[in-house]
Write an enzyme that holds these catalytic residues in place. Structure first.
Site, PDB file in Angstrom:
ATOM      1  N   ASN A 149       9.097  -3.125   2.768  1.00 49.95           N
ATOM      2  CA  ASN A 149       9.823  -1.955   3.269  1.00 49.95           C
ATOM      3  C   ASN A 149      10.411  -2.161   4.663  1.00 49.95           C
ATOM      4  O   ASN A 149      11.444  -1.604   4.999  1.00 49.95           O
ATOM      5  CB  ASN A 149       8.906  -0.731   3.269  1.00 49.95           C
ATOM      6  CG  ASN A 149       7.519  -1.025   3.781  1.00 49.95           C
ATOM      7  OD1 ASN A 149       6.850  -1.926   3.272  1.00 49.95           O
ATOM      8  ND2 ASN A 149       7.078  -0.291   4.770  1.00 49.95           N
ATOM      9  N   GLN A 177      10.076  -0.455  -3.060  1.00 50.60           N
ATOM     10  CA  GLN A 177      11.331  -0.721  -2.348  1.00 50.60           C
ATOM     11  C   GLN A 177      12.321  -1.531  -3.175  1.00 50.60           C
ATOM     12  O   GLN A 177      13.526  -1.487  -2.931  1.00 50.60           O
ATOM     13  CB  GLN A 177      11.055  -1.446  -1.018  1.00 50.60           C
ATOM     14  CG  GLN A 177      10.368  -0.572   0.017  1.00 50.60           C
ATOM     15  CD  GLN A 177      11.249   0.568   0.527  1.00 50.60           C
ATOM     16  OE1 GLN A 177      12.468   0.592   0.316  1.00 50.60           O
ATOM     17  NE2 GLN A 177      10.638   1.529   1.196  1.00 50.60           N
ATOM     18  N   CYS A 320       7.543   5.549   6.983  1.00 49.27           N
ATOM     19  CA  CYS A 320       6.582   6.340   6.216  1.00 49.27           C
ATOM     20  C   CYS A 320       5.442   6.796   7.091  1.00 49.27           C
ATOM     21  O   CYS A 320       4.806   7.788   6.829  1.00 49.27           O
ATOM     22  CB  CYS A 320       5.978   5.501   5.087  1.00 49.27           C
ATOM     23  SG  CYS A 320       7.034   5.388   3.690  1.00 49.27           S
TER      24      CYS A 320
HETATM   25  N1  PLP Z   1       5.128   1.298  -1.058  1.00 49.63           N
HETATM   26  C1  PLP Z   1       6.153   0.968  -0.270  1.00 49.63           C
HETATM   27  C2  PLP Z   1       6.571  -0.462  -0.197  1.00 49.63           C
HETATM   28  C3  PLP Z   1       6.828   1.936   0.479  1.00 49.63           C
HETATM   29  O1  PLP Z   1       7.847   1.592   1.258  1.00 49.63           O
HETATM   30  C4  PLP Z   1       6.400   3.279   0.374  1.00 49.63           C
HETATM   31  C5  PLP Z   1       7.052   4.327   1.198  1.00 49.63           C
HETATM   32  O2  PLP Z   1       7.683   4.008   2.185  1.00 49.63           O
HETATM   33  C6  PLP Z   1       5.332   3.586  -0.481  1.00 49.63           C
HETATM   34  C7  PLP Z   1       4.717   2.574  -1.178  1.00 49.63           C
HETATM   35  C8  PLP Z   1       4.830   4.988  -0.640  1.00 49.63           C
HETATM   36  O3  PLP Z   1       5.658   5.708  -1.509  1.00 49.63           O
HETATM   37  P1  PLP Z   1       5.632   7.312  -1.496  1.00 49.63           P
HETATM   38  O4  PLP Z   1       6.324   7.735  -0.251  1.00 49.63           O
HETATM   39  O5  PLP Z   1       6.382   7.699  -2.730  1.00 49.63           O
HETATM   40  O6  PLP Z   1       4.212   7.734  -1.536  1.00 49.63           O
END
Ligand code: PLP
Length: 380
Positions: A149, A177, A320
């Protein structure tokens, strides 16, 4: 002010197709578990979306379980592996926090799979580790994301799957991603479980999916009704699922357009590097939409805020978990801890134009020039 949104890896703007599908689902109403006409209509929406998500990730529709997002999908995979007896989890050092933290809270021992300076997993390390696996640790479990990400770096997942399979292990692939940005074929990759999320590809937030292969079985995290074939209790988020399905379908149809966006990213990358920025993961294969760059001595937060004042939206570290002050664990794992506080991520997507990347470059060069001038100016 012209607004430029280059933060798709945090969340993508919702596609018109998804908004329309959600609106229709809300209007239709109905509980997919009800046997009457309204229930059957809601069920049809869910199953149509399941087919679209399955097609996007190369999985049989019957193996797609809808959940609340990428985080829950990753948690479900890890808990399922724990329930199947894995007592030691190998997790790549650059995984998203939703993998790292769920692994750490699972009660299992967690070992980090190292990466090189481009952020690519160390395959020799993994082979060596698995060759010395202690049977007391249960079935080997390895989590390796398809694309990162923060950097967009793509991992050699198919190769790692061969290695994991050779020891009858379980490979979990976070494709949150990657899905919608590059082709994802869960079966060809050899993933035992693979997670995706709606809001990274133009669907709504709060919906995602986990697919699983024939060598593993899923446990239940939520108990209650028999939804999702008993794998995830709770009335389905029908509007969210319908929007996710519509976005998945549109993403699959526009994969080649997404790939073409690499040209804009590459041009921006060249100009930023010429202006002195360090490009993170430059030596590795990367997503076509992502650019992570660092300017030594120029704090990431200052860059992000300065760009925002000019209407350009990007992020620093993992958006995130924005608000956190600790430096990016991804850059630290790459041996770039000294850059972690001054790295910025720009990421485009389905509605991005070439001029958006130009605007970023122009705004950044000006901002950087002003910052450098301030640093040179003698203190008053
Ligand atoms: N995995 C990756 C690589 C992410 O970039 C993200 C969110 O940025 C997630 C998992 C989590 O996803 P969610 O926001 O749908 O919980």
């Amino acid at each position: 002010m012209i607004r430029v949104y280059l933060d798709y890896n945090a969340t993508a703007p919702v596609r018109a197709e998804a908004i329309e599908a959600m609106g229709r689902a809300i209007q239709a109403g109905g509980n997919p578990s009800s046997v009457h006409a309204a229930g059957r209509a809601a069920r049809a929406l869910v199953e149509d979306a399941r087919g679209a998500v399955a097609a996007l990730i190369g999985a049989p529709a019957s193996t797609v379980v809808f959940v609340s997002g990428g985080t829950e999908a990753n948690a479900l995979a890890i808990e399922s592996a724990r329930a199947a007896g894995s007592r030691r989890l190998i997790v790549s050092a650059v995984e998203h926090d939703s993998v790292l933290e769920n692994a750490r809270h699972s009660g299992a021992e967690v070992e980090l799979l190292p990466v090189d300076r481009d952020g690519v997993a160390d395959i020799a390390w993994l082979e060596n580790r698995l060759s010395r696996w202690d049977a007391a640790w249960g079935r080997p479990f390895v989590a390796l994301m398809l694309a990162n990400n923060e950097t967009g770096v793509i991992q050699p997942v198919a190769r790692v799957a061969e290695i994991v399979r050779a020891v009858d292990g379980w490979l979990h692939v976070d494709a949150v991603q990657a899905a919608g940005k590059i082709p994802v074929d869960s079966r060809a990759l050899g993933a035992d479980t693979l997670s995706v999320s709606g809001h990274k590809l133009g669907g709504p937030q709060g919906v995602g999916a986990l697919t699983f292969g024939p060598r593993v079985s899923l446990t239940r995290r939520l108990h209650g009704g028999g939804q999702e074939r008993g794998r995830r209790a709770g009335t389905e988020n029908v509007p969210g699922i319908a929007g996710f399905g519509a976005a998945a379908r549109a993403s699959l149809a526009s994969l080649s357009a997404m790939q073409a966006q690499a040209v804009w990213r590459d041009q921006a990358e060249k100009r930023l590097a010429e202006a002195g920025a360090v490009i993170v993961g430059a030596g590795a294969e990367r997503l076509p939409n992502t650019l992570c760059f660092a300017m030594p001595g120029f704090g990431a937060e200052l860059q992000v805020m300065g760009l925002d004042l000019t209407g350009v939206m990007v992020s620093s570290g993992a958006a995130c978990s924005s608000g956190k002050v600790r430096p990016s664990h991804v850059l630290s794992a790459m041996g770039l801890a000294e850059l972690a506080g001054c790295a910025v991520r720009a990421s485009g997507g389905w509605a991005t134009k070439g001029s958006d990347w130009d605007r970023l470059v122009e705004a950044w060069i000006e901002l950087n020039g002003r910052h450098a001038a301030r640093r040179r100016a003698p203190a008053a």
